[in-house]
Design a protein around this motif. Structure first.
Motif, short mmCIF file in Angstrom:
data_model
loop_
_atom_site.label_atom_id
_atom_site.label_comp_id
_atom_site.label_asym_id
_atom_site.label_seq_id
_atom_site.Cartn_x
_atom_site.Cartn_y
_atom_site.Cartn_z
N UNK A 87 0.82 -1.21 0.00
CA UNK A 87 0.00 0.00 0.00
C UNK A 87 0.86 1.26 0.00
N UNK A 88 2.04 1.18 0.61
CA UNK A 88 2.94 2.34 0.63
C UNK A 88 3.40 2.68 -0.78
N UNK A 89 3.73 1.68 -1.58
CA UNK A 89 4.12 1.94 -2.96
C UNK A 89 2.94 2.42 -3.80
N UNK A 90 1.77 1.89 -3.51
CA UNK A 90 0.59 2.22 -4.32
C UNK A 90 0.03 3.60 -4.00
N UNK A 91 -0.03 3.93 -2.72
CA UNK A 91 -0.74 5.15 -2.30
C UNK A 91 0.13 6.14 -1.55
N UNK A 92 1.41 5.85 -1.37
CA UNK A 92 2.26 6.74 -0.61
C UNK A 92 2.32 6.35 0.86
N UNK A 93 3.26 6.95 1.58
CA UNK A 93 3.49 6.62 2.98
C UNK A 93 2.32 7.08 3.85
N UNK A 94 1.79 6.15 4.62
CA UNK A 94 0.76 6.44 5.62
C UNK A 94 1.42 6.30 6.99
N UNK A 95 1.64 7.43 7.65
CA UNK A 95 2.37 7.41 8.91
C UNK A 95 1.72 6.54 9.97
N UNK A 96 0.39 6.52 10.01
CA UNK A 96 -0.31 5.74 11.02
C UNK A 96 -0.11 4.25 10.79
N UNK A 97 -0.23 3.81 9.51
CA UNK A 97 -0.02 2.39 9.21
C UNK A 97 1.43 1.98 9.47
N UNK A 134 5.44 -0.96 12.85
CA UNK A 134 6.65 -0.94 13.68
C UNK A 134 6.30 -1.38 15.11
N UNK A 135 5.17 -0.90 15.62
CA UNK A 135 4.75 -1.27 16.98
C UNK A 135 4.47 -2.77 17.07
N UNK A 136 3.80 -3.32 16.05
CA UNK A 136 3.53 -4.76 16.01
C UNK A 136 4.84 -5.55 15.96
N UNK A 137 5.80 -5.04 15.20
CA UNK A 137 7.10 -5.70 15.09
C UNK A 137 7.80 -5.78 16.44
N UNK A 138 7.83 -4.65 17.14
CA UNK A 138 8.46 -4.61 18.47
C UNK A 138 7.76 -5.55 19.43
N UNK A 139 6.43 -5.58 19.38
CA UNK A 139 5.65 -6.44 20.26
C UNK A 139 5.94 -7.91 20.02
N UNK A 140 5.90 -8.34 18.77
CA UNK A 140 6.12 -9.76 18.46
C UNK A 140 7.56 -10.17 18.72
N UNK A 141 8.52 -9.30 18.39
CA UNK A 141 9.92 -9.66 18.63
C UNK A 141 10.20 -9.74 20.13
#
Length: 262
Positions: free
Chosen positions: A221-231, A236-243
């Motif tokens: 979606x970032x490539x298609x519609x540009x960077x969405x800061x919230x997404x 990143x938050x999900x990554x930190x949580x799972x790691x």
């Protein structure tokens, strides 16, 4: 960090030398993976002969999504897959003593010992699919979007890595975790589907509880519609949580490991 870099480079050099000794095996597995990737892309082409959109995604948008999912999978399998699934067998047999005796973090040495060059080679093919799809869509992402895409792909790899560690870590408590590899590979197939295609319990399971869909949909979606800061921040938050969860469970299990002498 330089110490861990040297450890990883030493292991990578060993794997490459071993690959050169068994070049036929390398070429066969590289072709098998390439064939499997081709089948996935052909499936997209066949589906779009009968429809213009799937859950709001056009043909080349879907190919970009599939390419992103394949890119994440190739990196995961290239850098971590063999080491993590071998870890379960090593714990059961007592060969895990080798990693406990190594200098440095046990989780790092146990999950990065082997690389699969065939998967890493095919990651270039997956990246080519992403670039080709973007060109067909006429996309012109700026350098911020490209950097964000790369960061989100890295987050996707870390999330899958963490989930794999969590799948294998029960080997510290139970006799065997056989069957996890095939089950997890099947689960990861959902990452090639648009997020909008999931509703009800499926959305809860594969978007919120197990974010296998988010890890590929967000960078695409970032490539298609540009960077969405919230997404991006959410990923990143999900990554930190799972790691963090993977590190916690692994080290809790490590305390129960009693070596081959037991």
């Amino acid at each position: 960090m330089s110490h861990y870099a040297r450890l990883w480079l030493t292991s990578a050099r060993y794997c490459i030398m071993r690959m050169m000794m068994f070049r036929g095996d390398f070429f066969v597995w590289a072709l098998v993976e390439l064939f499997w990737m081709t089948v996935n892309l052909l499936m997209v082409s066949v589906i779009y002969r009968h429809t213009d959109t799937v859950a709001g995604w056009t043909k080349y948008e879907m190919m970009l999504l599939v390419g992103t999912s394949l890119l994440i999978q190739r990196f995961l399998m290239g850098f971590f897959w063999s080491s993590i699934f071998e870890m379960g067998r090593n714990i059961r047999s007592g060969h895990f003593d080798f990693f406990v005796a190594q200098p440095g973090n046990v989780m790092f040495t146990a999950t990065t010992r082997k690389i699969d060059p065939d998967s890493l080679i095919n990651s270039l093919v997956a990246l080519g699919v992403v670039i080709y799809s973007a060109r067909q869509l006429g996309l012109q992402p700026d350098w911020i979007d490209i950097l964000a895409y790369g960061l989100m792909v890295a987050c996707g790899v870390i999330i899958h890595y963490s989930m794999l560690v969590l799948c294998i870590a029960p080997a510290f408590w139970i006799t065997s975790v056989q069957g996890i590899e095939g089950s997890y590979f099947t689960l990861s197939e959902f990452s090639r589907l648009p997020r909008a295609a999931f509703v009800g319990l499926a959305k809860v399971a594969f978007v919120w509880v197990l974010p296998v869909v988010v890890v590929s949909n967000t960078p695409a979606s970032t490539l298609l519609h540009g960077l969405n800061g919230q997404l991006a921040a959410g990923l990143v938050a999900i990554t930190v949580l799972w790691f963090g969860l993977a590190v916690f469970v692994f080290h809790r299990g490590l305390r129960r490991y009693s070596s081959a002498s037991s």
